[in-house]
Motif scaffolding. Structure first.
Motif, PDB file in Angstrom:
ATOM      1  N   LEU A 109       0.877  -1.399  -0.222  1.00 60.77           N
ATOM      2  CA  LEU A 109       0.088  -0.141  -0.057  1.00 60.77           C
ATOM      3  C   LEU A 109       0.835   1.130   0.148  1.00 60.77           C
ATOM      4  O   LEU A 109       0.486   2.306  -0.352  1.00 60.77           O
ATOM      5  N   GLN A 110       2.256   1.183   0.572  1.00 56.22           N
ATOM      6  CA  GLN A 110       3.048   2.336   0.489  1.00 56.22           C
ATOM      7  C   GLN A 110       4.006   2.296  -0.622  1.00 56.22           C
ATOM      8  O   GLN A 110       4.816   3.127  -0.893  1.00 56.22           O
ATOM      9  N   THR A 111       3.731   1.499  -1.630  1.00 57.29           N
ATOM     10  CA  THR A 111       4.696   1.303  -2.675  1.00 57.29           C
ATOM     11  C   THR A 111       4.272   2.539  -3.826  1.00 57.29           C
ATOM     12  O   THR A 111       3.333   2.172  -4.459  1.00 57.29           O
ATOM     13  N   VAL A 112       5.234   3.172  -3.935  1.00 57.05           N
ATOM     14  CA  VAL A 112       4.968   4.344  -4.927  1.00 57.05           C
ATOM     15  C   VAL A 112       4.834   4.021  -6.438  1.00 57.05           C
ATOM     16  O   VAL A 112       5.566   2.889  -6.863  1.00 57.05           O
ATOM     17  N   GLY A 113       3.792   4.195  -7.156  1.00 54.42           N
ATOM     18  CA  GLY A 113       3.439   3.900  -8.519  1.00 54.42           C
ATOM     19  C   GLY A 113       3.136   2.301  -8.552  1.00 54.42           C
ATOM     20  O   GLY A 113       3.250   1.859  -9.721  1.00 54.42           O
ATOM     21  N   ILE A 114       2.446   1.886  -7.687  1.00 56.62           N
ATOM     22  CA  ILE A 114       1.849   0.584  -7.784  1.00 56.62           C
ATOM     23  C   ILE A 114       0.934   0.537  -8.932  1.00 56.62           C
ATOM     24  O   ILE A 114       0.205   1.363  -9.117  1.00 56.62           O
ATOM     25  N   PHE A 115       0.864  -0.448  -9.761  1.00 57.85           N
ATOM     26  CA  PHE A 115       0.190  -0.773 -11.089  1.00 57.85           C
ATOM     27  C   PHE A 115       0.850   0.219 -12.103  1.00 57.85           C
ATOM     28  O   PHE A 115       0.263  -0.110 -13.278  1.00 57.85           O
ATOM     29  N   ARG A 116       1.611   0.955 -11.985  1.00 55.73           N
ATOM     30  CA  ARG A 116       2.443   1.716 -13.069  1.00 55.73           C
ATOM     31  C   ARG A 116       3.682   1.466 -13.315  1.00 55.73           C
ATOM     32  O   ARG A 116       4.064   1.572 -14.581  1.00 55.73           O
ATOM     33  N   VAL A 117       4.520   1.167 -12.239  1.00 59.18           N
ATOM     34  CA  VAL A 117       5.886   0.790 -12.467  1.00 59.18           C
ATOM     35  C   VAL A 117       6.052  -0.701 -12.935  1.00 59.18           C
ATOM     36  O   VAL A 117       5.239  -1.663 -12.824  1.00 59.18           O
ATOM     37  N   GLY A 118       7.134  -0.876 -13.926  1.00 64.63           N
ATOM     38  CA  GLY A 118       7.321  -2.000 -14.515  1.00 64.63           C
ATOM     39  C   GLY A 118       7.396  -3.263 -13.774  1.00 64.63           C
ATOM     40  O   GLY A 118       7.951  -3.032 -12.636  1.00 64.63           O
ATOM     41  N   SER A 119       7.407  -4.473 -14.255  1.00 67.43           N
ATOM     42  CA  SER A 119       7.404  -5.510 -13.296  1.00 67.43           C
ATOM     43  C   SER A 119       8.428  -6.572 -14.205  1.00 67.43           C
ATOM     44  O   SER A 119       8.775  -6.192 -15.202  1.00 67.43           O
ATOM     45  N   SER A 120       8.759  -7.655 -13.721  1.00 64.34           N
ATOM     46  CA  SER A 120       9.630  -8.566 -14.172  1.00 64.34           C
ATOM     47  C   SER A 120       8.783  -9.651 -15.137  1.00 64.34           C
ATOM     48  O   SER A 120       7.933 -10.422 -14.459  1.00 64.34           O
ATOM     49  N   LYS A 121       9.091  -9.607 -16.450  1.00 62.90           N
ATOM     50  CA  LYS A 121       8.023 -10.298 -17.322  1.00 62.90           C
ATOM     51  C   LYS A 121       8.353 -11.865 -16.998  1.00 62.90           C
ATOM     52  O   LYS A 121       7.378 -12.761 -17.124  1.00 62.90           O
ATOM     53  N   LYS A 122       9.510 -11.966 -16.671  1.00 59.11           N
ATOM     54  CA  LYS A 122      10.025 -13.632 -16.338  1.00 59.11           C
ATOM     55  C   LYS A 122       9.265 -14.110 -15.029  1.00 59.11           C
ATOM     56  O   LYS A 122       8.671 -15.318 -15.021  1.00 59.11           O
ATOM     57  N   ARG A 123       9.312 -13.101 -14.307  1.00 62.41           N
ATOM     58  CA  ARG A 123       8.764 -13.681 -12.863  1.00 62.41           C
ATOM     59  C   ARG A 123       6.952 -13.648 -13.095  1.00 62.41           C
ATOM     60  O   ARG A 123       6.610 -14.604 -12.419  1.00 62.41           O
ATOM     61  N   VAL A 124       6.633 -12.778 -13.652  1.00 60.56           N
ATOM     62  CA  VAL A 124       5.041 -13.085 -13.730  1.00 60.56           C
ATOM     63  C   VAL A 124       4.600 -13.957 -14.800  1.00 60.56           C
ATOM     64  O   VAL A 124       3.681 -14.619 -14.168  1.00 60.56           O
ATOM     65  N   GLN A 125       5.361 -14.424 -15.720  1.00 66.98           N
ATOM     66  CA  GLN A 125       5.076 -15.511 -16.477  1.00 66.98           C
ATOM     67  C   GLN A 125       5.325 -16.792 -15.643  1.00 66.98           C
ATOM     68  O   GLN A 125       4.315 -17.833 -15.746  1.00 66.98           O
ATOM     69  N   GLN A 126       6.168 -16.905 -14.951  1.00 65.90           N
ATOM     70  CA  GLN A 126       6.485 -18.024 -13.860  1.00 65.90           C
ATOM     71  C   GLN A 126       4.905 -18.253 -12.922  1.00 65.90           C
ATOM     72  O   GLN A 126       4.590 -19.246 -12.825  1.00 65.90           O
ATOM     73  N   LEU A 127       4.728 -17.014 -12.255  1.00 69.85           N
ATOM     74  CA  LEU A 127       3.600 -17.006 -11.478  1.00 69.85           C
ATOM     75  C   LEU A 127       2.251 -17.467 -12.225  1.00 69.85           C
ATOM     76  O   LEU A 127       1.356 -18.174 -11.931  1.00 69.85           O
ATOM     77  N   ARG A 128       2.082 -17.061 -13.342  1.00 67.88           N
ATOM     78  CA  ARG A 128       0.974 -17.122 -14.324  1.00 67.88           C
ATOM     79  C   ARG A 128       0.886 -18.692 -14.683  1.00 67.88           C
ATOM     80  O   ARG A 128      -0.172 -19.560 -14.243  1.00 67.88           O
ATOM     81  N   GLU A 129       1.913 -19.317 -14.847  1.00 67.04           N
ATOM     82  CA  GLU A 129       2.136 -20.835 -15.200  1.00 67.04           C
ATOM     83  C   GLU A 129       1.766 -21.658 -13.853  1.00 67.04           C
ATOM     84  O   GLU A 129       1.020 -22.710 -13.835  1.00 67.04           O
ATOM     85  N   GLU A 130       2.096 -21.179 -12.843  1.00 64.50           N
ATOM     86  CA  GLU A 130       2.095 -21.820 -11.820  1.00 64.50           C
ATOM     87  C   GLU A 130       0.426 -22.052 -11.148  1.00 64.50           C
ATOM     88  O   GLU A 130      -0.025 -23.027 -10.669  1.00 64.50           O
ATOM     89  N   PHE A 131      -0.307 -20.661 -11.285  1.00 64.53           N
ATOM     90  CA  PHE A 131      -1.759 -20.625 -11.136  1.00 64.53           C
ATOM     91  C   PHE A 131      -2.466 -21.499 -12.274  1.00 64.53           C
ATOM     92  O   PHE A 131      -3.452 -22.298 -11.888  1.00 64.53           O
ATOM     93  N   ASP A 132      -1.917 -21.522 -13.526  1.00 64.94           N
ATOM     94  CA  ASP A 132      -2.277 -22.415 -14.549  1.00 64.94           C
ATOM     95  C   ASP A 132      -2.336 -23.788 -14.231  1.00 64.94           C
ATOM     96  O   ASP A 132      -3.118 -24.786 -14.711  1.00 64.94           O
ATOM     97  N   GLN A 133      -1.317 -24.111 -13.565  1.00 63.51           N
ATOM     98  CA  GLN A 133      -1.202 -25.575 -13.222  1.00 63.51           C
ATOM     99  C   GLN A 133      -1.968 -26.123 -12.146  1.00 63.51           C
ATOM    100  O   GLN A 133      -1.773 -27.377 -11.844  1.00 63.51           O
ATOM    101  N   GLY A 134      -2.720 -25.093 -11.680  1.00 59.09           N
ATOM    102  CA  GLY A 134      -3.352 -25.781 -10.335  1.00 59.09           C
ATOM    103  C   GLY A 134      -2.482 -25.658  -9.058  1.00 59.09           C
ATOM    104  O   GLY A 134      -3.060 -26.376  -8.149  1.00 59.09           O
TER     105      GLY A 134
END
Length: 464
Positions: free
Chosen positions: A212-237
């Motif tokens: 909640l105190q992170t400046v620019g949350i939802f606007r600052v860029g993220s790591s595509k590799k880490r996001v893709q890994q999280l996405r795959e883990e959720f998709d694998q159940g």
């Protein structure tokens, strides 16, 4: 009678509320000439059929979370939770059996005094204890787990039985789309369970806890590799846990991707134009129209949107700098309601399906309207998901016309302090002949004036 949360209404009441909201929106000319009924003119498709159509598609698809209908995501989450509970119960059972056997061996060795292989007592006789460990019987396990057999409910007193009945919830898998309002014994008289996908709940909770105190949350860029890994883990159940070591920006990007890739957008596309038309309204008229449109949403869309709006409101509350109890300055995240609406608007209100031509192309007027509408939803989400006393009475009046045998049960659930009703029975055991008794009881009690008007309406229609 007080305003109540939308989620506290029974499945039958929510279906009736949808009908009332659609009627009032048609009066305001905000929606076209279509109905919620499944049986419409040949070749036409009702809004209820349109909202349910996605749940019939891609049932056997491999992803568990991304790019599939919201109802399927919730069904997958439910299956995952049931599997986890079954595994957990099995593990607890094994541990308890192992502990029982270990305790039995220790007692045998201590009382025999002759080593682990001897079973004769010091006096030459045999101990009274059994030669095998006394495993708990079925009643023991029921007590340990706080369970109650189905048969035992019938043995309870009437008041306790009613309490258990009122506390029951309708599970999503019980919500058969073939059930139609007005058909007897089809829609549940109990509230529907909270239907929010696991990924949405965990992302929101993680950011509320760590970002909640992170400046620019939802606007600052993220790591595509880490996001893709999280996405795959959720998709694998997999059971994905987001702790303090997970980047807040990665979790924020994951949440946006989930909303963006939904084939059935959080606010159904059939209502896209109606929501945008509220941007030209002002004041109470705008909020009334938005509330009626929210009442039209399917439960899983309504609950998920409510959770998301509550989360966005919490993020916006920390947008500005503040000071803690020690006088230290706490930085704000700079994500005001306007900024959040700009980021999330196109993901929540979608005109075209993801991947379709011109899916991301919006003219200036539509973009401005989307931002304005989402701002209002975030700012007033607490009031928008409440059902007013007037609307509750209208629901009861409508149900008296379509399902008069359930009115007694619904009123007893809403007004537990009302004197004991003359006609007792289960929710399915009521009959119109019992109405005079319970209406007299309600009139003699200290229930609000809104209920008195409802009683008068019911008395008029049964000729009392």
């Amino acid at each position: 009678m007080q305003p109540v949360a939308l989620q506290s209404l029974s499945e039958l009441e929510r279906a009736s509320l949808q009908e009332l909201a659609l009627y009032r929106l048609q009066e305001k000319l905000l929606v076209g000439d279509f109905s919620l009924d499944r049986d419409g003119p040949k070749g036409s498709k009702s809004i209820r059929q349109k909202l349910e159509s996605f749940s019939k598609e891609r049932k056997d698809c491999s992803p568990h979370t991304f790019g599939i209908p919201l109802s399927q995501v919730i069904a997958n989450d439910r299956t995952h939770r049931q599997l986890q509970e079954a595994v957990g119960k099995s593990r607890r059972l094994c541990l308890e059996v192992e502990a029982t056997v270990t305790r039995f061996r220790a007692q045998r060795q201590k009382k025999s005094g002759m080593g682990p292989s001897c079973v004769r007592a010091p006096d030459g006789g045999f101990p009274e204890e059994p030669l095998s460990p006394a495993l708990p019987d079925k009643s023991f396990w029921s007590q340990r787990r706080g369970a109650m057999s189905v048969d035992s409910i019938a043995d309870l007193s009437d008041n306790v039985s009613k309490l258990l009945e009122a506390l029951q919830l309708s599970h999503p898998h019980e919500l058969d789309p073939r059930r139609v309002l007005g058909k007897k014994k089809m829609l549940s008289l109990n509230p529907i369970t909270w239907q929010v996908p696991r990924i949405v709940e965990r992302c929101c909770t993680h950011i509320e806890t760590h970002g909640l105190q992170t400046v620019g949350i939802f606007r600052v860029g993220s790591s595509k590799k880490r996001v893709q890994q999280l996405r795959e883990e959720f998709d694998q159940g997999l059971d994905v846990f987001l702790d303090e070591h997970q980047s807040v920006h990665d979790v924020a990007a994951l949440l946006k991707e989930f909303l963006r890739d939904m084939p059935d957008s959080l606010i159904p596309r059939e209502l896209y134009g109606a929501f945008l038309s509220t941007a030209t309204m002002e004041g109470p008229a705008q909020l009334d129209a938005l509330q009626l449109l929210l009442f039209l949403l399917p439960p899983c869309h309504s609950d998920t949107l409510h959770r998301l709006l509550r989360f966005l409101g919490e993020v916006a509350r920390h947008a500005e700098h503040s000071w803690d109890a020690d006088g230290q300055e706490v930085p704000g995240n700079k994500m005001t309601v306007s900024n959040l609406a700009t980021v999330f608007g196109p993901n929540i209100l979608q005109k075209e399906k993801p991947g379709e031509k011109d899916a991301g192309a919006l003219n200036f007027e539509d973009s401005a309207a989307i931002i304005l509408v989402l701002q209002r939803l975030i700012e007033h989400h607490q009031a928008l998901f409440l059902v007013s006393p007037e609307m509750q009475c209208d629901i009861l009046r409508r149900l008296f016309q379509t399902d008069p045998d359930v009115i007694d049960y619904l009123l007893r659930r809403k007004f537990p302090a009302v004197p004991q009703l003359e006609h007792e029975g289960s929710a399915e055991g009521h009959s119109p002949s019992a109405l005079p008794g319970w209406t007299r009881s309600l009139e003699s009690s200290s229930v609000s004036s809104e209920l008195y008007s409802n009683v008068s309406f019911l008395n008029l229609h049964v000729g009392i």
